[in-house]
Motif scaffolding. Structure first.
Motif, PDB file in Angstrom:
ATOM      1  N   LEU A 179       0.825  -1.213   0.000  1.00  0.00           N
ATOM      2  CA  LEU A 179       0.000   0.000   0.000  1.00  0.00           C
ATOM      3  C   LEU A 179       0.860   1.263   0.000  1.00  0.00           C
ATOM      4  O   LEU A 179       0.568   2.224  -0.725  1.00  0.00           O
ATOM      5  CB  LEU A 179      -0.942  -0.006   1.206  1.00  0.00           C
ATOM      6  N   ASP A 180       1.937   1.269   0.761  1.00  0.00           N
ATOM      7  CA  ASP A 180       2.832   2.426   0.788  1.00  0.00           C
ATOM      8  C   ASP A 180       3.464   2.682  -0.576  1.00  0.00           C
ATOM      9  O   ASP A 180       3.575   3.832  -1.026  1.00  0.00           O
ATOM     10  CB  ASP A 180       3.935   2.236   1.833  1.00  0.00           C
ATOM     11  N   VAL A 181       3.879   1.626  -1.252  1.00  0.00           N
ATOM     12  CA  VAL A 181       4.480   1.771  -2.583  1.00  0.00           C
ATOM     13  C   VAL A 181       3.452   2.294  -3.579  1.00  0.00           C
ATOM     14  O   VAL A 181       3.753   3.179  -4.386  1.00  0.00           O
ATOM     15  CB  VAL A 181       5.092   0.439  -3.053  1.00  0.00           C
ATOM     16  N   ILE A 182       2.242   1.763  -3.530  1.00  0.00           N
ATOM     17  CA  ILE A 182       1.194   2.225  -4.440  1.00  0.00           C
ATOM     18  C   ILE A 182       0.889   3.703  -4.202  1.00  0.00           C
ATOM     19  O   ILE A 182       0.735   4.480  -5.150  1.00  0.00           O
ATOM     20  CB  ILE A 182      -0.076   1.367  -4.291  1.00  0.00           C
ATOM     21  N   ARG A 183       0.810   4.090  -2.946  1.00  0.00           N
ATOM     22  CA  ARG A 183       0.535   5.505  -2.631  1.00  0.00           C
ATOM     23  C   ARG A 183       1.659   6.410  -3.093  1.00  0.00           C
ATOM     24  O   ARG A 183       1.429   7.547  -3.493  1.00  0.00           O
ATOM     25  CB  ARG A 183       0.311   5.672  -1.132  1.00  0.00           C
ATOM     26  N   ALA A 184       2.898   5.925  -3.052  1.00  0.00           N
ATOM     27  CA  ALA A 184       4.035   6.731  -3.492  1.00  0.00           C
ATOM     28  C   ALA A 184       4.107   6.818  -5.016  1.00  0.00           C
ATOM     29  O   ALA A 184       4.442   7.869  -5.569  1.00  0.00           O
ATOM     30  CB  ALA A 184       5.335   6.150  -2.939  1.00  0.00           C
ATOM     31  N   LEU A 185       3.806   5.723  -5.701  1.00  0.00           N
ATOM     32  CA  LEU A 185       3.949   5.692  -7.155  1.00  0.00           C
ATOM     33  C   LEU A 185       2.708   6.132  -7.918  1.00  0.00           C
ATOM     34  O   LEU A 185       2.811   6.490  -9.091  1.00  0.00           O
ATOM     35  CB  LEU A 185       4.343   4.286  -7.612  1.00  0.00           C
ATOM     36  N   GLY A 186       1.554   6.122  -7.276  1.00  0.00           N
ATOM     37  CA  GLY A 186       0.318   6.522  -7.948  1.00  0.00           C
ATOM     38  C   GLY A 186       0.380   7.906  -8.563  1.00  0.00           C
ATOM     39  O   GLY A 186       0.085   8.072  -9.756  1.00  0.00           O
ATOM     40  N   PRO A 187       0.784   8.920  -7.801  1.00  0.00           N
ATOM     41  CA  PRO A 187       0.871  10.257  -8.377  1.00  0.00           C
ATOM     42  C   PRO A 187       1.913  10.357  -9.513  1.00  0.00           C
ATOM     43  O   PRO A 187       1.719  11.103 -10.466  1.00  0.00           O
ATOM     44  CB  PRO A 187       1.285  11.137  -7.193  1.00  0.00           C
ATOM     45  N   VAL A 188       2.982   9.603  -9.420  1.00  0.00           N
ATOM     46  CA  VAL A 188       4.001   9.608 -10.473  1.00  0.00           C
ATOM     47  C   VAL A 188       3.422   9.020 -11.757  1.00  0.00           C
ATOM     48  O   VAL A 188       3.616   9.566 -12.849  1.00  0.00           O
ATOM     49  CB  VAL A 188       5.252   8.817 -10.034  1.00  0.00           C
ATOM     50  N   LEU A 189       2.693   7.904 -11.632  1.00  0.00           N
ATOM     51  CA  LEU A 189       2.050   7.321 -12.811  1.00  0.00           C
ATOM     52  C   LEU A 189       1.046   8.284 -13.427  1.00  0.00           C
ATOM     53  O   LEU A 189       0.997   8.444 -14.648  1.00  0.00           O
ATOM     54  CB  LEU A 189       1.355   6.011 -12.441  1.00  0.00           C
ATOM     55  N   ALA A 246      -0.440   1.226 -14.843  1.00  0.00           N
ATOM     56  CA  ALA A 246      -1.124   0.195 -14.073  1.00  0.00           C
ATOM     57  C   ALA A 246      -0.192  -0.356 -13.003  1.00  0.00           C
ATOM     58  O   ALA A 246       1.013  -0.420 -13.200  1.00  0.00           O
ATOM     59  CB  ALA A 246      -1.580  -0.938 -14.978  1.00  0.00           C
ATOM     60  N   ILE A 247      -0.775  -0.736 -11.904  1.00  0.00           N
ATOM     61  CA  ILE A 247      -0.052  -1.427 -10.838  1.00  0.00           C
ATOM     62  C   ILE A 247      -0.680  -2.805 -10.720  1.00  0.00           C
ATOM     63  O   ILE A 247      -1.891  -2.927 -10.542  1.00  0.00           O
ATOM     64  CB  ILE A 247      -0.142  -0.663  -9.505  1.00  0.00           C
ATOM     65  N   VAL A 248       0.146  -3.833 -10.825  1.00  0.00           N
ATOM     66  CA  VAL A 248      -0.350  -5.205 -10.781  1.00  0.00           C
ATOM     67  C   VAL A 248       0.232  -5.884  -9.553  1.00  0.00           C
ATOM     68  O   VAL A 248       1.442  -5.878  -9.346  1.00  0.00           O
ATOM     69  CB  VAL A 248       0.064  -5.985 -12.049  1.00  0.00           C
ATOM     70  N   ASN A 249      -0.624  -6.449  -8.739  1.00  0.00           N
ATOM     71  CA  ASN A 249      -0.197  -7.179  -7.553  1.00  0.00           C
ATOM     72  C   ASN A 249      -0.298  -8.667  -7.867  1.00  0.00           C
ATOM     73  O   ASN A 249      -1.384  -9.216  -7.990  1.00  0.00           O
ATOM     74  CB  ASN A 249      -1.076  -6.814  -6.354  1.00  0.00           C
ATOM     75  N   VAL A 250       0.832  -9.322  -8.009  1.00  0.00           N
ATOM     76  CA  VAL A 250       0.867 -10.738  -8.347  1.00  0.00           C
ATOM     77  C   VAL A 250       0.943 -11.538  -7.053  1.00  0.00           C
ATOM     78  O   VAL A 250       1.883 -11.397  -6.278  1.00  0.00           O
ATOM     79  CB  VAL A 250       2.070 -11.066  -9.253  1.00  0.00           C
ATOM     80  N   LEU A 251      -0.066 -12.372  -6.829  1.00  0.00           N
ATOM     81  CA  LEU A 251      -0.144 -13.160  -5.606  1.00  0.00           C
ATOM     82  C   LEU A 251       0.300 -14.591  -5.866  1.00  0.00           C
ATOM     83  O   LEU A 251       0.249 -15.078  -6.987  1.00  0.00           O
ATOM     84  CB  LEU A 251      -1.579 -13.172  -5.081  1.00  0.00           C
ATOM     85  N   SER A 252       0.716 -15.262  -4.834  1.00  0.00           N
ATOM     86  CA  SER A 252       1.049 -16.672  -4.965  1.00  0.00           C
ATOM     87  C   SER A 252      -0.203 -17.515  -4.757  1.00  0.00           C
ATOM     88  O   SER A 252      -1.205 -17.054  -4.210  1.00  0.00           O
ATOM     89  CB  SER A 252       2.121 -17.068  -3.947  1.00  0.00           C
ATOM     90  N   ALA A 253      -0.151 -18.768  -5.173  1.00  0.00           N
ATOM     91  CA  ALA A 253      -1.298 -19.664  -5.024  1.00  0.00           C
ATOM     92  C   ALA A 253      -1.671 -19.857  -3.562  1.00  0.00           C
ATOM     93  O   ALA A 253      -2.830 -20.110  -3.240  1.00  0.00           O
ATOM     94  CB  ALA A 253      -1.005 -21.007  -5.681  1.00  0.00           C
ATOM     95  N   LEU A 254      -0.705 -19.727  -2.656  1.00  0.00           N
ATOM     96  CA  LEU A 254      -1.009 -19.891  -1.230  1.00  0.00           C
ATOM     97  C   LEU A 254      -1.879 -18.761  -0.684  1.00  0.00           C
ATOM     98  O   LEU A 254      -2.402 -18.866   0.414  1.00  0.00           O
ATOM     99  CB  LEU A 254       0.280 -19.993  -0.419  1.00  0.00           C
TER     100      LEU A 254
END
Length: 51
Positions: free
Chosen positions: A9-19, A26-34
């Motif tokens: 969340l901190d990274v998204i908040r920091a990079l959102g305005p830059v994007l 786009a910001i993609v959150n890749v999750l593991s199967a677990l």
């Protein structure tokens, strides 16, 4: 939770305005199967990744 939830969340908040300033993106959150299936001993990991 500090790494997988709040860190992301901190990274998204920091990079959102830059994007946005550079024409969007786009910001993609890749999750593991677990993060979808929990097995004995992986409950905390699954909860943190799914958050």
């Amino acid at each position: 939770m500090d790494t997988h939830l709040w860190g992301t969340l901190d990274v998204i908040r920091a990079l959102g305005p830059v994007l946005a300033a550079n024409g969007g993106g786009a910001i993609v959150n890749v999750l593991s199967a677990l993060s979808w299936f929990s097995s004995p001993g992986t409950g905390a990991y699954a909860a943190a990744k799914a958050a």
